[in-house]
Design a protein around this motif. Sequence first.
Motif, PDB file in Angstrom:
ATOM      1  N   GLN A 143       3.099  -5.456   8.434  1.00  0.00           N
ATOM      2  CA  GLN A 143       2.453  -4.491   8.102  1.00  0.00           C
ATOM      3  C   GLN A 143       2.457  -3.833   6.299  1.00  0.00           C
ATOM      4  O   GLN A 143       0.863  -2.346   6.891  1.00  0.00           O
ATOM      5  CB  GLN A 143       4.458  -3.172   7.915  1.00  0.00           C
ATOM      6  CG  GLN A 143       4.616  -3.030   9.453  1.00  0.00           C
ATOM      7  CD  GLN A 143       5.917  -2.062   9.551  1.00  0.00           C
ATOM      8  OE1 GLN A 143       6.848  -1.835   8.072  1.00  0.00           O
ATOM      9  NE2 GLN A 143       6.368  -2.154  10.597  1.00  0.00           N
TER      10      GLN A 143
ATOM     11  N   VAL B 267      -2.184  -4.971   7.540  1.00  0.00           N
ATOM     12  CA  VAL B 267      -2.603  -3.949   7.941  1.00  0.00           C
ATOM     13  C   VAL B 267      -3.156  -2.034   7.300  1.00  0.00           C
ATOM     14  O   VAL B 267      -3.948  -2.364   6.977  1.00  0.00           O
ATOM     15  CB  VAL B 267      -2.141  -3.069   8.984  1.00  0.00           C
ATOM     16  CG1 VAL B 267      -2.614  -1.575   9.997  1.00  0.00           C
ATOM     17  CG2 VAL B 267      -1.535  -4.522  10.295  1.00  0.00           C
ATOM     18  N   ASN B 268      -1.801  -2.554   6.330  1.00  0.00           N
ATOM     19  CA  ASN B 268      -1.867  -0.873   5.644  1.00  0.00           C
ATOM     20  C   ASN B 268      -3.057  -0.965   4.705  1.00  0.00           C
ATOM     21  O   ASN B 268      -3.902  -0.670   4.075  1.00  0.00           O
ATOM     22  CB  ASN B 268      -0.141  -0.900   4.764  1.00  0.00           C
ATOM     23  CG  ASN B 268      -0.771  -0.384   3.768  1.00  0.00           C
ATOM     24  OD1 ASN B 268      -0.939   1.898   4.217  1.00  0.00           O
ATOM     25  ND2 ASN B 268      -0.183   0.325   2.461  1.00  0.00           N
TER      26      ASN B 268
ATOM     27  N   SER C 117      -6.572  -1.174   5.961  1.00  0.00           N
ATOM     28  CA  SER C 117      -6.804  -0.034   6.028  1.00  0.00           C
ATOM     29  C   SER C 117      -8.012   0.624   4.730  1.00  0.00           C
ATOM     30  O   SER C 117      -8.204   1.870   5.249  1.00  0.00           O
ATOM     31  CB  SER C 117      -5.764   0.766   6.946  1.00  0.00           C
ATOM     32  OG  SER C 117      -5.330  -0.049   7.883  1.00  0.00           O
TER      33      SER C 117
ATOM     34  N   VAL D 215      -1.265   5.405   8.600  1.00  0.00           N
ATOM     35  CA  VAL D 215      -0.492   3.915   8.934  1.00  0.00           C
ATOM     36  C   VAL D 215       0.771   3.655   8.885  1.00  0.00           C
ATOM     37  O   VAL D 215       1.620   3.066  10.239  1.00  0.00           O
ATOM     38  CB  VAL D 215      -1.085   2.905   7.830  1.00  0.00           C
ATOM     39  CG1 VAL D 215      -0.791   1.313   8.266  1.00  0.00           C
ATOM     40  CG2 VAL D 215      -2.907   2.383   8.176  1.00  0.00           C
TER      41      VAL D 215
ATOM     42  N   TYR E  59       1.226   5.026  12.651  1.00  0.00           N
ATOM     43  CA  TYR E  59       1.200   4.577  13.739  1.00  0.00           C
ATOM     44  C   TYR E  59       2.915   3.332  13.708  1.00  0.00           C
ATOM     45  O   TYR E  59       3.107   3.501  14.713  1.00  0.00           O
ATOM     46  CB  TYR E  59      -0.235   3.498  13.009  1.00  0.00           C
ATOM     47  CG  TYR E  59      -0.422   2.417  14.091  1.00  0.00           C
ATOM     48  CD1 TYR E  59      -0.897   2.285  15.304  1.00  0.00           C
ATOM     49  CD2 TYR E  59      -0.175   0.979  13.516  1.00  0.00           C
ATOM     50  CE1 TYR E  59      -1.079   1.672  16.039  1.00  0.00           C
ATOM     51  CE2 TYR E  59      -0.542  -1.010  13.657  1.00  0.00           C
ATOM     52  CZ  TYR E  59      -0.458   0.110  15.578  1.00  0.00           C
ATOM     53  OH  TYR E  59      -1.262  -1.244  16.365  1.00  0.00           O
TER      54      TYR E  59
END
Length: 394
Positions: free
Chosen positions: A226, A229-230, A233, A251, A254
């Motif tokens: 996580q 991805v954060n 992004s 995010v 999501y």
Amino acid sequence: MKTLIRTIRNSEFLTFNEVLKLKVLIINLFLMVFVLLSIPLDTVDEFGWSINIIIPIVFFGSVIVTFLLSLVNFNRVAMHLSILTVMGLTYYYVTGTDYLFTYILFFVSLTVIIFYQDIITYLLYGGVLTLYGLFYISSNGSELTGYYSSTSIGVSSLTYQVIFVGFYLVFLLQFLISDNIYEKLNNEYVRMNKTLERYQDFSHSHLIEFIEKMDANPVYKNQGFQLAVNELSVFVNEFFEEDGTEITEVVEFYFFIHSADIDEVIKDENLPAVTRRYASELRKYTLNKRTELVSILFDFATLFKGEDSYDDNRYVYNIDKLFRNRLDKILALVILYKYLRTEITQYDRFGFINRVLTHEEITVMFTSKEFREFISFEQVNFFVDNQELFEKHL
């Protein structure tokens, strides 16, 4: 201009609508350059200043409207308007320019229509343009061929007409052949995609079941994942000079929808419209179901798997083609029935792959039109005639 060139070079990655938008832009640029370079000065005496002022205004107005339609993604309307603009220019030049130039202009107009690669448009507009071109050639045969032609006017005009009609028919044939090929390829792609979706559904269901049995957390619940991805992004978002705060909220949302029923979120009219829209867009990227993103991950993972050496029968699944001996075909049909009757291949009422096919379900499957890809009519008839034996002994 650099952006346009880069878009053209990477057009294979564009959607159909984006490609159509790019084609409209190219045609409009071509028309503007063409008109600026080919406005005949002698038409001033032919029409007068009023017509020669009105026509350019109408033309550039049409081009501007076409650009605006493309900006709001009315690309098919923009396409039709650009074709009508070309045909209007053709008619304008027909009445006031050199005859040979006009004859060549008919080919230019047809080429513009061909550029859009749409057979309905080609049949409609191209057919009208071809008929008008034939009428124009027959009406102006002497001026087009010249008074000192070594052949008769009729023969010379016919030559021009045959060349023009031949040009139209050759590309019409090309459209018919390419459309037939594209349709077959598309049908094959759709068929294979549905098959792959089913395989991937099974694989993903087994993966979820395996993770639950191992009492492990799925990857979308992993804090490290996580965080990665954060951060990625935010980095990509700020690369385009956007505020990273909003993308962080997206995010978080999501990962939240992984634990919620997305369909219920989308249908809940009490939620803000923007929330439901984000849920709808993010659904294809979730990891807890077989989504488009999961399909990409499956495809990516298989790139690193070794393959067996090539075999002529590697992608042949039809029993009738795999075996020549009738007895072998019958044995293969028996083995196939036995496998489907005893192996777990179906979803149960709880959504897990934990059920075998019944005899009735196999009978429906064998006799269906889709299953002709695997067994022939002869094997189907054999099965139907002996299905009691199949059910009792297998």
